[in-house]
Write an enzyme that holds these catalytic residues in place. Structure first.
Site, PDB file in Angstrom:
ATOM      1  N   ALA A  63       0.865  -1.179   0.000  1.00 42.68           N
ATOM      2  CA  ALA A  63       0.000   0.000   0.000  1.00 42.68           C
ATOM      3  C   ALA A  63       0.902   1.228   0.000  1.00 42.68           C
ATOM      4  O   ALA A  63       2.042   1.164   0.465  1.00 42.68           O
ATOM      5  CB  ALA A  63      -0.875  -0.019   1.247  1.00 42.68           C
ATOM      6  N   GLY A 108       0.738  -5.045   1.272  1.00 43.22           N
ATOM      7  CA  GLY A 108      -0.427  -5.176   0.400  1.00 43.22           C
ATOM      8  C   GLY A 108      -0.097  -5.863  -0.925  1.00 43.22           C
ATOM      9  O   GLY A 108      -0.962  -6.508  -1.527  1.00 43.22           O
ATOM     10  N   GLU A 111      -0.221  -9.449  -0.220  1.00 39.75           N
ATOM     11  CA  GLU A 111      -1.620  -9.834  -0.011  1.00 39.75           C
ATOM     12  C   GLU A 111      -2.370  -9.951  -1.336  1.00 39.75           C
ATOM     13  O   GLU A 111      -3.222 -10.826  -1.502  1.00 39.75           O
ATOM     14  CB  GLU A 111      -2.295  -8.816   0.920  1.00 39.75           C
ATOM     15  CG  GLU A 111      -1.757  -8.944   2.350  1.00 39.75           C
ATOM     16  CD  GLU A 111      -2.147  -7.780   3.249  1.00 39.75           C
ATOM     17  OE1 GLU A 111      -1.931  -6.623   2.833  1.00 39.75           O
ATOM     18  OE2 GLU A 111      -2.648  -8.022   4.354  1.00 39.75           O
ATOM     19  N   GLU A 131       4.211  -5.153   7.590  1.00 37.46           N
ATOM     20  CA  GLU A 131       3.340  -4.126   8.186  1.00 37.46           C
ATOM     21  C   GLU A 131       3.712  -3.787   9.627  1.00 37.46           C
ATOM     22  O   GLU A 131       3.691  -2.631  10.027  1.00 37.46           O
ATOM     23  CB  GLU A 131       1.865  -4.566   8.121  1.00 37.46           C
ATOM     24  CG  GLU A 131       1.236  -4.479   6.742  1.00 37.46           C
ATOM     25  CD  GLU A 131       1.410  -5.750   5.931  1.00 37.46           C
ATOM     26  OE1 GLU A 131       2.296  -6.568   6.242  1.00 37.46           O
ATOM     27  OE2 GLU A 131       0.648  -5.916   4.961  1.00 37.46           O
TER      28      GLU A 131
HETATM   29  N1  DAK Z   1       4.595   3.255  -0.594  1.00 36.12           N
HETATM   30  C1  DAK Z   1       4.991   4.452  -1.127  1.00 36.12           C
HETATM   31  N2  DAK Z   1       6.143   4.630  -1.767  1.00 36.12           N
HETATM   32  C2  DAK Z   1       6.973   3.570  -1.873  1.00 36.12           C
HETATM   33  C3  DAK Z   1       6.638   2.309  -1.344  1.00 36.12           C
HETATM   34  C4  DAK Z   1       5.388   2.166  -0.676  1.00 36.12           C
HETATM   35  N3  DAK Z   1       4.935   1.007  -0.179  1.00 36.12           N
HETATM   36  N4  DAK Z   1       7.660   1.441  -1.608  1.00 36.12           N
HETATM   37  C5  DAK Z   1       8.579   2.164  -2.282  1.00 36.12           C
HETATM   38  N5  DAK Z   1       8.177   3.436  -2.432  1.00 36.12           N
HETATM   39  C6  DAK Z   1       8.877   4.536  -3.105  1.00 36.12           C
HETATM   40  C7  DAK Z   1      10.039   5.006  -2.263  1.00 36.12           C
HETATM   41  O1  DAK Z   1       9.599   5.912  -1.257  1.00 36.12           O
HETATM   42  C8  DAK Z   1      10.922   5.659  -3.294  1.00 36.12           C
HETATM   43  O2  DAK Z   1      10.412   6.929  -3.596  1.00 36.12           O
HETATM   44  P1  DAK Z   1      11.416   8.206  -3.813  1.00 36.12           P
HETATM   45  O3  DAK Z   1      12.284   8.263  -2.596  1.00 36.12           O
HETATM   46  O4  DAK Z   1      12.175   7.825  -5.062  1.00 36.12           O
HETATM   47  O5  DAK Z   1      10.497   9.388  -3.983  1.00 36.12           O
HETATM   48  C9  DAK Z   1      10.704   4.774  -4.525  1.00 36.12           C
HETATM   49  O6  DAK Z   1       9.479   4.084  -4.309  1.00 36.12           O
HETATM   50  C10 DAK Z   1      11.811   3.740  -4.712  1.00 36.12           C
HETATM   51  O7  DAK Z   1      11.945   3.042  -3.504  1.00 36.12           O
HETATM   52  P2  DAK Z   1      13.321   2.961  -2.678  1.00 36.12           P
HETATM   53  O8  DAK Z   1      14.200   4.126  -3.001  1.00 36.12           O
HETATM   54  O9  DAK Z   1      12.982   2.740  -1.257  1.00 36.12           O
HETATM   55  O10 DAK Z   1      13.975   1.668  -3.303  1.00 36.12           O
HETATM   56  P3  DAK Z   1      14.982   0.650  -2.585  1.00 36.12           P
HETATM   57  O11 DAK Z   1      15.463  -0.255  -3.655  1.00 36.12           O
HETATM   58  O12 DAK Z   1      15.968   1.379  -1.731  1.00 36.12           O
HETATM   59  O13 DAK Z   1      14.035  -0.219  -1.573  1.00 36.12           O
HETATM   60  C11 DAK Z   1      12.042  -1.452  -0.966  1.00 36.12           C
HETATM   61  C12 DAK Z   1      13.000  -0.966  -2.119  1.00 36.12           C
HETATM   62  C13 DAK Z   1      10.852  -2.124  -1.580  1.00 36.12           C
HETATM   63  C14 DAK Z   1      12.793  -2.440  -0.062  1.00 36.12           C
HETATM   64  C15 DAK Z   1      11.650  -0.189  -0.136  1.00 36.12           C
HETATM   65  O14 DAK Z   1      11.138   0.802  -1.024  1.00 36.12           O
HETATM   66  C16 DAK Z   1      10.588  -0.491   0.871  1.00 36.12           C
HETATM   67  O15 DAK Z   1      10.875  -1.033   1.965  1.00 36.12           O
HETATM   68  N6  DAK Z   1       9.354  -0.107   0.580  1.00 36.12           N
HETATM   69  C17 DAK Z   1       8.256  -0.268   1.497  1.00 36.12           C
HETATM   70  C18 DAK Z   1       7.817  -1.683   1.501  1.00 36.12           C
HETATM   71  C19 DAK Z   1       6.738  -1.923   2.537  1.00 36.12           C
HETATM   72  O16 DAK Z   1       6.954  -1.694   3.738  1.00 36.12           O
HETATM   73  N7  DAK Z   1       5.567  -2.326   2.048  1.00 36.12           N
HETATM   74  C20 DAK Z   1       4.427  -2.513   2.916  1.00 36.12           C
HETATM   75  C21 DAK Z   1       3.626  -1.251   2.892  1.00 36.12           C
HETATM   76  S1  DAK Z   1       2.417  -1.309   4.173  1.00 36.12           S
HETATM   77  C22 DAK Z   1      -4.366  -1.456   6.772  1.00 36.12           C
HETATM   78  C23 DAK Z   1      -4.494  -1.138   5.445  1.00 36.12           C
HETATM   79  C24 DAK Z   1      -3.493  -1.434   4.573  1.00 36.12           C
HETATM   80  C25 DAK Z   1      -2.337  -2.018   5.023  1.00 36.12           C
HETATM   81  C26 DAK Z   1      -2.228  -2.334   6.351  1.00 36.12           C
HETATM   82  C27 DAK Z   1      -3.228  -2.072   7.211  1.00 36.12           C
HETATM   83  N8  DAK Z   1      -5.400  -1.176   7.692  1.00 36.12           N
HETATM   84  C28 DAK Z   1      -6.189  -0.029   7.500  1.00 36.12           C
HETATM   85  C29 DAK Z   1      -5.617  -2.041   8.828  1.00 36.12           C
HETATM   86  C30 DAK Z   1      -1.265  -2.272   4.100  1.00 36.12           C
HETATM   87  C31 DAK Z   1      -0.017  -2.033   4.450  1.00 36.12           C
HETATM   88  C32 DAK Z   1       1.117  -2.079   3.519  1.00 36.12           C
HETATM   89  O17 DAK Z   1       1.114  -2.593   2.447  1.00 36.12           O
END
Ligand code: DAK
Length: 257
Positions: A63, A108, A111, A131
């Site tokens: 997400a 997400g 998921e 998460e």
């Molecule tokens: N959201 C927004 N932007 C993201 C992103 C994300 N999930 N993942 C990557 N980006 C963006 C980065 O911020 C970066 O943007 P700029 O800095 O260039 O502006 C660009 O994409 C490239 O990413 P990185 O520079 O970070 O690239 P790296 O190769 O260094 O790292 C990575 C890649 C995938 C390991 C890293 O980007 C990362 O850790 N990303 C986040 C992954 C993550 O934590 N995903 C889970 C998201 S939480 C709920 C509703 C929904 C949810 C939960 C609860 N409720 C209401 C109960 C869902 C939750 C999720 O999915």
């Protein structure tokens, strides 16, 4: 448009196209994804769907954290429901959906992959439910679908630690069905989809439905569902065509009727 849909014969490919955000899902992208899957579900000429991410780094990196960060509880609930609706639309699509996981499938993104019928991964794929590292539990079905797929022990470990899983471990633990070199992944996913699309489409749909519904009921109820699905197939022209073709030693021509 953050979602692209292309067609090749009876196979549709849906691509999440936000590579500058590693295909992270914001509200606009989720709404588009839902709308495209609703359309595909109504299209009987589509017999199998491949879902993938644009670029060579990510399937879906989760997400959109930037959009989520400042939400209050009511907005978070709406966002969770939208993500869950997308996962449900994929899971209950009449056609089998194959995830071609070409890179990060986190939160997400994992998921969404879990809601697909079959997961194929590239050697570069990285899956996980991080998460809790962001201070929230999974919100789009991860606590429910991951234990059903890989078992409760591993699911608990992955969800409680947020540990990322590389392709090889994903294959060994049943999180994905197969792993391919990145350059082959999409072609392999489309070939698998084409294999599905060659079969009787009504039979495939009935089988998908019986598996999906059967996973949540006891064996006796599941077998009753299967018997109903089997009987229903005998109302189709495809059943007669499939069996006649076998006896006449020719390839069947299924029309989805
Ligand atoms: N959201 C927004 N932007 C993201 C992103 C994300 N999930 N993942 C990557 N980006 C963006 C980065 O911020 C970066 O943007 P700029 O800095 O260039 O502006 C660009 O994409 C490239 O990413 P990185 O520079 O970070 O690239 P790296 O190769 O260094 O790292 C990575 C890649 C995938 C390991 C890293 O980007 C990362 O850790 N990303 C986040 C992954 C993550 O934590 N995903 C889970 C998201 S939480 C709920 C509703 C929904 C949810 C939960 C609860 N409720 C209401 C109960 C869902 C939750 C999720 O999915």
């Amino acid at each position: 448009m953050p979602i692209r849909v292309t067609r090749e014969g009876h196979v549709a490919t849906v691509t999440v196209d936000r590579p500058e955000r590693l295909n992270a899902l914001d509200t606009e992208t989720l709404r588009e994804l839902l709308a495209r899957f609703d359309e595909l579900a109504q299209d009987p000429s589509v017999r199998a769907i491949v879902l993938t991410g644009a670029g060579d780094r990510a399937f879906i990196a989760g997400a959109d954290i930037a959009e989520m960060k400042d939400k209050g509880p009511a907005e978070a609930l709406t966002f969770a429901r939208l993500g869950q609706a997308v996962c449900s639309a994929i899971e209950s699509a009449p056609q089998p959906v194959i995830a071609a996981i070409n890179g990060y499938a986190l939160g997400g993104g994992c998921e969404i992959a879990l809601a697909c019928d079959i997961r194929l991964a590239s050697e570069k794929a990285v899956l996980g439910q991080p998460e809790v590292t962001l201070g929230v539990p999974p919100g789009w079905g991860g606590t429910q679908r991951l234990p059903r797929l890989v078992g409760p022990g591993l699911a608990r470990e992955l969800i409680f630690t947020g540990r990322r899983v590389a392709a090889e471990e994903a294959l060994r633990t049943g999180l994905v069905n197969a792993v391919y070199p990145p350059s082959e992944l999409l072609e392999r996913a489309r070939a698998l989809a084409a294999d599905v699309a060659r079969n009787g489409p009504v039979a495939v749909r009935l089988a998908k439905e019986a598996i999906r519904r059967g996973l949540d009921v006891d064996l006796e109820a599941g077998l009753a569902l299967e018997a109903q699905a089997f009987a229903l197939a005998f109302s189709t022209a495809d059943q007669r065509e499939g069996m006649s073709a076998f006896l006449e030693k020719r390839a069947p021509v299924f029309r989805g009727l």
